[in-house]
Motif scaffolding. Structure first.
Motif, PDB file in Angstrom:
ATOM      1  N   GLY A  63       9.993  48.832  50.331  1.00 54.87           N
ATOM      2  CA  GLY A  63       9.994  47.678  49.472  1.00 54.87           C
ATOM      3  C   GLY A  63      11.588  47.394  49.380  1.00 54.87           C
ATOM      4  N   VAL A  64      11.836  46.042  49.543  1.00 53.44           N
ATOM      5  CA  VAL A  64      13.250  45.403  49.260  1.00 53.44           C
ATOM      6  C   VAL A  64      13.028  44.820  48.043  1.00 53.44           C
ATOM      7  N   VAL A  65      13.847  45.032  47.102  1.00 54.51           N
ATOM      8  CA  VAL A  65      13.921  44.288  45.867  1.00 54.51           C
ATOM      9  C   VAL A  65      15.277  43.441  45.925  1.00 54.51           C
ATOM     10  N   LEU A  66      15.173  42.188  45.601  1.00 56.67           N
ATOM     11  CA  LEU A  66      15.973  41.365  45.096  1.00 56.67           C
ATOM     12  C   LEU A  66      15.999  41.018  43.721  1.00 56.67           C
ATOM     13  N   ARG A  67      17.033  41.107  43.115  1.00 55.97           N
ATOM     14  CA  ARG A  67      17.357  40.791  41.636  1.00 55.97           C
ATOM     15  C   ARG A  67      18.185  39.621  41.465  1.00 55.97           C
ATOM     16  N   ARG A 107      19.060  44.685  45.954  1.00 56.51           N
ATOM     17  CA  ARG A 107      19.449  46.112  45.089  1.00 56.51           C
ATOM     18  C   ARG A 107      19.899  46.942  46.165  1.00 56.51           C
ATOM     19  N   SER A 108      20.606  48.009  45.764  1.00 56.64           N
ATOM     20  CA  SER A 108      21.160  49.043  46.673  1.00 56.64           C
ATOM     21  C   SER A 108      20.331  49.881  47.410  1.00 56.64           C
ATOM     22  N   GLN A 109      18.987  50.188  47.019  1.00 57.23           N
ATOM     23  CA  GLN A 109      18.256  51.149  47.669  1.00 57.23           C
ATOM     24  C   GLN A 109      16.943  50.434  48.018  1.00 57.23           C
ATOM     25  N   VAL A 110      16.270  50.990  48.947  1.00 55.87           N
ATOM     26  CA  VAL A 110      15.074  50.352  49.536  1.00 55.87           C
ATOM     27  C   VAL A 110      14.176  51.222  48.928  1.00 55.87           C
ATOM     28  N   ARG A 111      12.912  50.667  48.318  1.00 56.75           N
ATOM     29  CA  ARG A 111      11.863  51.544  47.657  1.00 56.75           C
ATOM     30  C   ARG A 111      11.105  52.241  48.773  1.00 56.75           C
ATOM     31  N   ALA A 112      11.004  53.624  48.370  1.00 57.56           N
ATOM     32  CA  ALA A 112      10.030  54.296  49.256  1.00 57.56           C
ATOM     33  C   ALA A 112       8.452  54.175  49.062  1.00 57.56           C
ATOM     34  N   PRO A 113       7.702  54.610  49.772  1.00 57.67           N
ATOM     35  CA  PRO A 113       6.284  54.474  49.679  1.00 57.67           C
ATOM     36  C   PRO A 113       5.862  55.186  48.267  1.00 57.67           C
ATOM     37  N   ALA A 173      14.631  47.852  56.775  1.00 59.41           N
ATOM     38  CA  ALA A 173      14.141  46.918  56.016  1.00 59.41           C
ATOM     39  C   ALA A 173      14.980  45.776  55.399  1.00 59.41           C
ATOM     40  N   ALA A 174      15.911  46.502  54.924  1.00 61.16           N
ATOM     41  CA  ALA A 174      16.844  45.586  54.101  1.00 61.16           C
ATOM     42  C   ALA A 174      17.504  44.352  55.012  1.00 61.16           C
ATOM     43  N   ASP A 175      17.753  44.836  56.223  1.00 63.10           N
ATOM     44  CA  ASP A 175      18.196  43.916  57.105  1.00 63.10           C
ATOM     45  C   ASP A 175      17.226  42.827  57.632  1.00 63.10           C
ATOM     46  N   ALA A 176      15.800  43.371  57.800  1.00 69.06           N
ATOM     47  CA  ALA A 176      14.666  42.637  58.283  1.00 69.06           C
ATOM     48  C   ALA A 176      14.732  41.461  57.347  1.00 69.06           C
ATOM     49  N   VAL A 177      14.801  41.666  55.941  1.00 68.69           N
ATOM     50  CA  VAL A 177      14.587  40.848  54.828  1.00 68.69           C
ATOM     51  C   VAL A 177      15.874  39.921  54.637  1.00 68.69           C
ATOM     52  N   VAL A 178      16.969  40.505  54.758  1.00 66.80           N
ATOM     53  CA  VAL A 178      18.026  39.591  54.515  1.00 66.80           C
ATOM     54  C   VAL A 178      18.997  39.018  55.781  1.00 66.80           C
ATOM     55  N   GLN A 179      18.800  39.668  56.758  1.00 66.84           N
ATOM     56  CA  GLN A 179      19.882  38.922  57.801  1.00 66.84           C
ATOM     57  C   GLN A 179      19.082  37.945  58.477  1.00 66.84           C
ATOM     58  N   VAL A 180      17.760  37.939  58.544  1.00 68.87           N
ATOM     59  CA  VAL A 180      17.072  37.055  59.372  1.00 68.87           C
ATOM     60  C   VAL A 180      15.848  36.347  58.600  1.00 68.87           C
ATOM     61  N   GLU A 181      15.725  35.078  58.663  1.00 68.25           N
ATOM     62  CA  GLU A 181      14.776  34.384  57.941  1.00 68.25           C
ATOM     63  C   GLU A 181      13.454  34.808  57.974  1.00 68.25           C
ATOM     64  N   ASP A 182      12.960  34.869  59.301  1.00 76.47           N
ATOM     65  CA  ASP A 182      11.633  35.204  59.612  1.00 76.47           C
ATOM     66  C   ASP A 182      11.695  36.106  60.714  1.00 76.47           C
ATOM     67  N   TYR A 183      11.789  37.677  60.627  1.00 81.83           N
ATOM     68  CA  TYR A 183      12.248  38.474  61.651  1.00 81.83           C
ATOM     69  C   TYR A 183      11.065  38.395  62.761  1.00 81.83           C
ATOM     70  N   ARG A 184       9.816  38.213  62.400  1.00 79.86           N
ATOM     71  CA  ARG A 184       8.746  38.299  63.309  1.00 79.86           C
ATOM     72  C   ARG A 184       8.894  37.044  64.325  1.00 79.86           C
ATOM     73  N   PHE A 185       9.179  35.775  63.818  1.00 80.85           N
ATOM     74  CA  PHE A 185       9.375  34.512  64.325  1.00 80.85           C
ATOM     75  C   PHE A 185      10.675  34.781  65.608  1.00 80.85           C
ATOM     76  N   ALA A 186      11.543  35.482  64.803  1.00 77.24           N
ATOM     77  CA  ALA A 186      12.949  35.620  65.598  1.00 77.24           C
ATOM     78  C   ALA A 186      12.685  36.687  67.061  1.00 77.24           C
ATOM     79  N   VAL A 187      11.947  37.689  66.752  1.00 77.74           N
ATOM     80  CA  VAL A 187      11.570  38.716  67.684  1.00 77.74           C
ATOM     81  C   VAL A 187      10.744  37.860  68.903  1.00 77.74           C
ATOM     82  N   SER A 188       9.740  37.042  68.451  1.00 72.61           N
ATOM     83  CA  SER A 188       8.890  36.115  69.497  1.00 72.61           C
ATOM     84  C   SER A 188       9.730  35.237  70.146  1.00 72.61           C
TER      85      SER A 188
END
Length: 134
Positions: free
Chosen positions: A33-37, A42-48, A98-113
């Motif tokens: 879980g990546v939390v954006l406040r 936020r500094s840490q990625v949430r664990a399961p 996970a944080a880079d996948a959310v923040v650095q790329v708009e849609d990482y699945r589309f970018a990989v494709s």
């Protein structure tokens, strides 16, 4: 007087229950879980497991950390020896951060494709037909 206090207490309790339900989130074992406040990471990625966020202020983005298979649409290309070919492919990828996948790329699945399609066309153009067939 007592009746008004009871009604006020019930209202406060129901408001607190609604707040707790909105704040409670469950992250599955294969997710992070990546939390954006207020839009800031936020500094840490949430664990399961069970986690709490601040409703309205926080946004929780769940990122799948499993290996993902994705088909690449058929690509037409011309090989180095001027033969037209049509190639299908499947890509396998896994999110590492996970944080880079959310923040650095708009849609990482589309970018990989898109990156896979571009790389496939490039490889087709650099190869001979015999190399592709083997």
């Amino acid at each position: 007087m007592v009746e008004e206090l009871v009604v006020a207490g019930v209202a406060v309790a129901s408001g607190a229950a609604v707040y707790a339900i909105a704040a409670a989130k469950v992250i599955k074992q294969y997710e992070r879980g990546v939390v954006l406040r207020l839009g800031r990471l936020r500094s840490q990625v949430r664990a399961p497991g069970f986690t709490m966020i601040v409703p309205i202020v926080d946004r929780l983005h769940k990122v799948n950390m499993q290996i993902v298979t994705m088909p690449v649409p058929a690509q037409d290309g011309i090989t180095r020896d001027n033969v037209t070919v049509r190639v299908d492919a499947v890509i396998y990828f896994k999110v590492v951060d996970a944080a880079d996948a959310v923040v650095q790329v708009e849609d990482y699945r589309f970018a990989v494709s898109q990156m896979a399609q571009t790389s496939l066309r490039s490889i087709i153009g650099k190869s001979d037909l015999d190399d592709l067939l083997s």
